[in-house]
Enzyme design. Structure first.
Site, PDB file in Angstrom:
ATOM      1  N   HIS A 108       0.826  -1.213   0.000  1.00  0.00           N
ATOM      2  CA  HIS A 108       0.000   0.000   0.000  1.00  0.00           C
ATOM      3  C   HIS A 108       0.860   1.263   0.000  1.00  0.00           C
ATOM      4  O   HIS A 108       0.437   2.304   0.513  1.00  0.00           O
ATOM      5  CB  HIS A 108      -0.966   0.015   1.191  1.00  0.00           C
ATOM      6  CG  HIS A 108      -2.198  -0.806   0.964  1.00  0.00           C
ATOM      7  ND1 HIS A 108      -3.271  -0.357   0.221  1.00  0.00           N
ATOM      8  CD2 HIS A 108      -2.525  -2.055   1.366  1.00  0.00           C
ATOM      9  CE1 HIS A 108      -4.211  -1.291   0.190  1.00  0.00           C
ATOM     10  NE2 HIS A 108      -3.771  -2.341   0.866  1.00  0.00           N
ATOM     11  N   ASP A 161       2.015  -3.944  -9.403  1.00  0.00           N
ATOM     12  CA  ASP A 161       1.605  -5.211  -9.987  1.00  0.00           C
ATOM     13  C   ASP A 161       2.014  -5.319 -11.451  1.00  0.00           C
ATOM     14  O   ASP A 161       2.557  -6.332 -11.895  1.00  0.00           O
ATOM     15  CB  ASP A 161       0.092  -5.386  -9.868  1.00  0.00           C
ATOM     16  CG  ASP A 161      -0.375  -5.409  -8.422  1.00  0.00           C
ATOM     17  OD1 ASP A 161       0.486  -5.437  -7.514  1.00  0.00           O
ATOM     18  OD2 ASP A 161      -1.598  -5.381  -8.204  1.00  0.00           O
ATOM     19  N   GLY A 195      -4.852 -12.261  -4.156  1.00  0.00           N
ATOM     20  CA  GLY A 195      -3.900 -11.173  -3.947  1.00  0.00           C
ATOM     21  C   GLY A 195      -2.609 -11.343  -4.707  1.00  0.00           C
ATOM     22  O   GLY A 195      -1.577 -10.790  -4.321  1.00  0.00           O
ATOM     23  N   SER A 255      -3.798 -11.267 -10.540  1.00  0.00           N
ATOM     24  CA  SER A 255      -4.303 -11.878 -11.771  1.00  0.00           C
ATOM     25  C   SER A 255      -4.744 -10.825 -12.776  1.00  0.00           C
ATOM     26  O   SER A 255      -4.608 -11.019 -13.989  1.00  0.00           O
ATOM     27  CB  SER A 255      -5.459 -12.829 -11.448  1.00  0.00           C
ATOM     28  OG  SER A 255      -6.502 -12.146 -10.763  1.00  0.00           O
TER      29      SER A 255
END
Length: 390
Positions: free
Chosen positions: A40, A179, A131, A134
């Site tokens: 985060h 990500d 998590g 994907s």
């Protein structure tokens, strides 16, 4: 864990041939990711330390009979969808296709040949809702495919940022860059240290045969688009505004007393996590480079505590998994553990000596089953290759 990509290629190719009656001419793969530390803070100018996983989303494609239609098939659980290239590309239903539509929309803006119609079969062995990113893998795999179809080749950074934009604009998810960067930049035997302010990535060697990354899916699903992720991001923005600075990079531990006075309690706790987590990533990376894995593991535990108490994104199941890892401890081969991903369910990551991995998995599985009634899904992994053509 051995890569499941060969099996995924075989399965996806067979499904493509069944659905479309021909052999695919292109195969593009992109991995999920696990984050070792730095949660985060990718939307707060922080540093993060993920790696690509040997779990992939694969897209098989071949030209369609009609050059203005793109047909996307992702299996029985997801409605098949068709995109008409003669029409504007906008988000809509089915929702899962919005991640791809967002990527396509950016390619259509390039000063390069527009894609002609094609059929695409999409498969993945990344657990959904665990998590492990994907959605980023889906976006980055589709961008890798469209590079070859259009001839417009992107840098890894351009590809990652394009995929992030797709998730923002078409899926309504205000994610940071981690990500997509991990999926694009990943390399075997390396972690990816990402400077989220400079939007730059560097590889950190992790060629360790004696250490495993043990990823445990709590089997508690989550949907970050339902508002909790956006609330945390709004809290972070409010904390930064109250600090009087324009970037979290300009704040340090010395600023916490001032922030405590300037912020409501909840907002201060968010700020404390962001500032301490950023420092933890730098300190943990140094420990990694010094081969001090016991120290690295302690930073993982502290990260989890901060996510649980200050950022409030953990849940009882994730806390239990981390407590069970602590219970095993160094005597059981465990060096550190934490929740990974956006939270509200999903997975934990544990750093474990390979000689103890089997024993640790047995301990984790049996105790978690006893406490929750759920059998966890456990993956043992090493850092893997990022997005590529097969």
């Amino acid at each position: 864990m051995a890569s499941g990509l060969p099996h995924l290629i075989e399965r996806t190719t067979a499904q493509f041939e069944k659905n479309f009656g021909c052999t695919p001419t292109l195969l593009a793969a992109a991995p999920g990711r696990v984050n070792l530390i730095g949660e985060h803070i990718d939307y707060c100018d922080g540093f993060v330390l993920p790696c690509a996983l040997p779990l992939y989303t694969l897209i098989a494609a071949a030209p369609a009979a009609e050059d203005h239609l793109i047909t996307l098939d992702a299996g029985k659980k997801f409605p098949r969808t068709t995109i008409d290239l003669r029409e504007p590309v906008n988000p809509g239903e089915p929702f899962w296709a919005n991640y791809l539509k967002g990527v396509l929309a950016s390619f259509l803006e390039f000063d390069s040949p527009r894609p002609l119609g094609f059929n695409a079969q999409i498969s993945t062995n990344i657990p959904l809702g665990a998590g492990l990113s994907s959605s980023a893998a889906l976006e980055v795999a589709f961008a890798t495919l469209l590079e070859q179809i259009t001839g417009h080749i992107l840098t890894k950074k351009e590809k990652a940022l394009l995929a992030q934009k797709a998730e923002h604009d078409f899926a309504g998810m205000p994610c940071g860059i981690m990500d997509q960067f991990a999926s694009a930049y990943g390399e075997e035997g390396h972690l990816v240290l990402i400077d989220c302010k400079a939007e730059e990535a560097s590889l950190i060697s992790f060629e360790r045969n004696d250490l495993d990354l043990v990823i445990c899916n709590s089997m508690v699903s989550h949907s970050l688009a339902d508002g909790e992720y956006a609330k945390r991001r709004a809290d972070a923005e409010e904390a930064l505004r109250r600090s009087g600075q324009t970037s979290w990079r300009d704040l340090s531990l010395a600023d916490l007393p001032k922030l405590e006075k300037a912020c409501p309690e909840r907002i201060y706790h968010r700020a404390r996590h962001i500032i301490t987590e950023s420092k933890r990533v730098i300190d943990a990376t140094k420990a990694l480079k010094d081969d001090d894995f016991l120290a690295f593991g302690q930073f993982m535990y502290r990260s989890h505590s901060s996510l649980r108490d200050d950022y409030e994104v953990s849940c009882p199941e994730l806390d239990l998994l981390v407590d069970l890892a602590k219970e095993a401890g160094p005597a059981g081969g465990v060096l550190g553990s934490r929740m990974t991903g956006g939270g509200f369910g999903g997975s934990t990551i544990t750093l474990c000596h390979s000689s103890h991995t089997r024993q640790f998995i047995a301990h984790l599985s049996s105790r978690y089953m006893e406490e929750t009634g759920h059998k966890p899904d456990i993956i043992v992994a090493k850092p893997a290759r990022g997005a590529h053509l097969v």
